[in-house]
Design an enzyme around this catalytic site. Structure first.
Site, PDB file in Angstrom:
ATOM      1  N   ASP A 156      -7.381  12.610  15.326  1.00  0.00           N
ATOM      2  CA  ASP A 156      -7.417  11.284  15.939  1.00  0.00           C
ATOM      3  C   ASP A 156      -8.534  11.204  16.969  1.00  0.00           C
ATOM      4  O   ASP A 156      -8.564  11.967  17.920  1.00  0.00           O
ATOM      5  CB  ASP A 156      -6.059  11.004  16.601  1.00  0.00           C
ATOM      6  N   LYS A 208       3.327   0.842   3.179  1.00  0.00           N
ATOM      7  CA  LYS A 208       2.953  -0.201   4.139  1.00  0.00           C
ATOM      8  C   LYS A 208       2.975  -1.535   3.415  1.00  0.00           C
ATOM      9  O   LYS A 208       2.560  -1.611   2.257  1.00  0.00           O
ATOM     10  CB  LYS A 208       1.533   0.032   4.657  1.00  0.00           C
ATOM     11  N   GLY A 244     -14.622   2.582  13.716  1.00  0.00           N
ATOM     12  CA  GLY A 244     -15.774   1.678  13.758  1.00  0.00           C
ATOM     13  C   GLY A 244     -15.524   0.469  14.641  1.00  0.00           C
ATOM     14  O   GLY A 244     -16.415  -0.010  15.344  1.00  0.00           O
ATOM     15  N   ARG A 301      -2.354  -2.066  -3.744  1.00  0.00           N
ATOM     16  CA  ARG A 301      -3.594  -1.316  -3.597  1.00  0.00           C
ATOM     17  C   ARG A 301      -3.540  -0.096  -4.527  1.00  0.00           C
ATOM     18  O   ARG A 301      -2.573   0.670  -4.512  1.00  0.00           O
ATOM     19  CB  ARG A 301      -3.720  -0.840  -2.162  1.00  0.00           C
ATOM     20  N   ARG A 303     -10.906  15.639   6.255  1.00  0.00           N
ATOM     21  CA  ARG A 303     -11.760  16.026   5.115  1.00  0.00           C
ATOM     22  C   ARG A 303     -13.178  16.279   5.615  1.00  0.00           C
ATOM     23  O   ARG A 303     -13.663  15.573   6.498  1.00  0.00           O
ATOM     24  CB  ARG A 303     -11.796  14.888   4.077  1.00  0.00           C
ATOM     25  N   ASN A 330       0.869  -1.175   0.000  1.00  0.00           N
ATOM     26  CA  ASN A 330       0.000   0.000   0.000  1.00  0.00           C
ATOM     27  C   ASN A 330       0.911   1.232   0.000  1.00  0.00           C
ATOM     28  O   ASN A 330       1.448   1.620   1.037  1.00  0.00           O
ATOM     29  CB  ASN A 330      -0.882  -0.044   1.258  1.00  0.00           C
ATOM     30  N   GLU A 369      -7.756  -5.432   4.912  1.00  0.00           N
ATOM     31  CA  GLU A 369      -7.621  -5.126   3.491  1.00  0.00           C
ATOM     32  C   GLU A 369      -6.433  -5.867   2.879  1.00  0.00           C
ATOM     33  O   GLU A 369      -6.490  -6.310   1.730  1.00  0.00           O
ATOM     34  CB  GLU A 369      -7.479  -3.602   3.313  1.00  0.00           C
ATOM     35  N   HIS A 389     -12.824   2.736  -0.734  1.00  0.00           N
ATOM     36  CA  HIS A 389     -12.773   1.786   0.397  1.00  0.00           C
ATOM     37  C   HIS A 389     -13.436   0.453   0.013  1.00  0.00           C
ATOM     38  O   HIS A 389     -13.884  -0.290   0.866  1.00  0.00           O
ATOM     39  CB  HIS A 389     -13.511   2.315   1.644  1.00  0.00           C
TER      40      HIS A 389
END
Ligand code: ADP
Length: 391
Positions: A273, A17, A323, A81, A231, A10, A375, A170
């Site tokens: 955060d 990553k 989440g 990705r 955002r 990624n 992911e 996503h």
């Protein structure tokens, strides 16, 4: 049949990553991140160990990543990705020069993402030239969104000329939790009707019918929809026009406002955060509390809208860093939605962090689940499937 070892990559603008995943077990054999690529002093964090170093470009970052893999470990392929697949890429694809070109051509739709994803792909193909490389797109899961949901009410020819439409993002995460939900509940993915909420630094809601995405809160770019770390999500587009006039701003200032200075960070003035925001709000910071309220209200608004889209859903699924871990966000956004058949179990919800569990009350008509996303695993599995298909 045995699995293969896939390096899941990624690539961001200054970070890379990676995980090496054994697709037979789904386990990561190594994982890490190279940070501050291009800076005088970069960092490599791998398998719990950190070291400083200079990583001039993505190629050096991939080479450094390979050195952290367990000795004698094969790499059978790589999965990259890629944020934007435009209208062309409806599924993961083996990368060749033509695919690279096509990803580059889509950069006008995702100037902050596709060029750096491509830097990761080129680095990977240079450092690992003898293994297959696969591109896995954040937009692909949403290729099933119907025209009435993906079309903006703009002049048709203009939209067609530039590829202006809702793509949704996503998708790797929304697809992963959809497939997991189906597996946990012992069903086929084709039979589920869900609202999935990916809440991380970026946030999006997705309506899933028959295992396919039929709407996304994100649009032509990952700016639209829910409130995010930096955002704003939905705003009246006239705000940007008026700011050009009032502040004398051009494209650069607006890009910075919309991508980096808004959302939880801009609103609170504290942090992007959620952990820090929750602590600040608990200590009496009113703007931190407002930022959390606005964040949760927007989720509630989208859950309602997507319920309408689907004419009811059997479950709402929370994933992503927020989440999965912030029970108060789940409660604030879905704790008072009895009209949609949602009854949360407050005690159970308060105890669930980072694990696969139902958090609604027994008998709740619409279930609420926490399903941690993975992911990298989906990227590895998709890469394996494409590689096997090609051989
Ligand atoms: P990204 O979108 O960059 O992958 P994450 O999915 O990790 O990021 O989401 C980042 C957000 O999730 C932050 O707001 C952070 O506060 C929150 N978060 C991540 N992990 C935890 C945790 N273990 N406990 C509480 N909050 C967390």
């Amino acid at each position: 049949m045995g699995g293969v070892n896939i390096l899941s990559i990624n690539a961001g603008s200054s970070s890379l990553k990676y995980q090496l995943i054994d697709t037979a077990t789904g386990e990561a054999m190594a994982r890490g991140v190279v940070e501050r690529i291009g800076a005088a002093e970069g960092r490599l964090k791998a398998n719990g160990v950190e070291r400083a170093g200079h990583f001039a470009n993505h190629e050096e970052a991939v080479s450094a990543a390979l050195e952290t893999l367990p000795g004698g470990c094969r790499v059978d392929g790589a999965g990259h990705r890629v944020v934007h697949g435009g209208g062309r890429f409806r599924a993961s694809v083996l990368i060749d020069d033509e695919v690279e070109d096509a990803i580059e051509k889509l950069s006008h739709l995702a100037p902050l993402h596709n060029p750096v994803n491509l830097a990761g792909i080129r680095a990977g193909r240079t450092v690992l030239p003898s293994v297959p490389h696969v591109a896995v797109f954040d937009t692909a899961f949403h290729a099933t969104i119907p025209a009435e949901a993906y079309t903006y009410a703009l002049p048709y020819g203009l939209a067609e000329k530039w590829g202006i439409r809702r793509y949704g993002f996503h998708g790797i995460s929304h697809r992963f939790v959809t497939e997991r939900y189906a597996a946990i509940t012992g069903r086929s993915a084709e039979s589920v009707k869900l609202i999935t909420l990916h809440l991380g630094n970026g946030c999006s809601a997705c309506a899933v019918r028959g295992g396919e995405s039929v709407d996304s809160s994100m649009g032509m770019t990952p700016l639209e929809g829910l409130v995010m770390g930096t955002r704003p999500g939905d705003i009246d587009p006239a705000i940007a026009l008026r700011l050009m006039e009032w502040e004398g701003w051009g494209r650069e200032e607006l890009e910075s406002l919309l991508n980096h200075k808004s959302g939880l960070a801009g609103l609170s003035g504290v942090s992007n955060d959620m952990r820090e925001l929750t602590a600040a709000a608990a200590a009496g910071n009113a703007r931190a509390a407002l930022a959390i309220d606005v964040f949760c209200y927007r989720i509630r608004r989208y859950v309602g809208a997507l319920f309408g889209v689907l004419n009811g859903a059997e479950a709402v699924v929370f994933t992503g860093g927020i989440g999965e871990n912030r029970d108060e966000v789940r409660m604030k956004s879905c704790g008072d939605l009895e009209a949609l058949g949602i009854r949360m179990d407050a005690d159970r919800n308060a105890r669930v962090h980072g694990e696969e569990r139902e958090v609604s009350a027994a008998g709740s008509k619409t279930a609420v689940w926490v399903i941690p996303t993975n992911e990298e695993l989906l990227i590895a599995k998709d890469a394996e499937a494409r590689i096997i298909h090609a051989t």
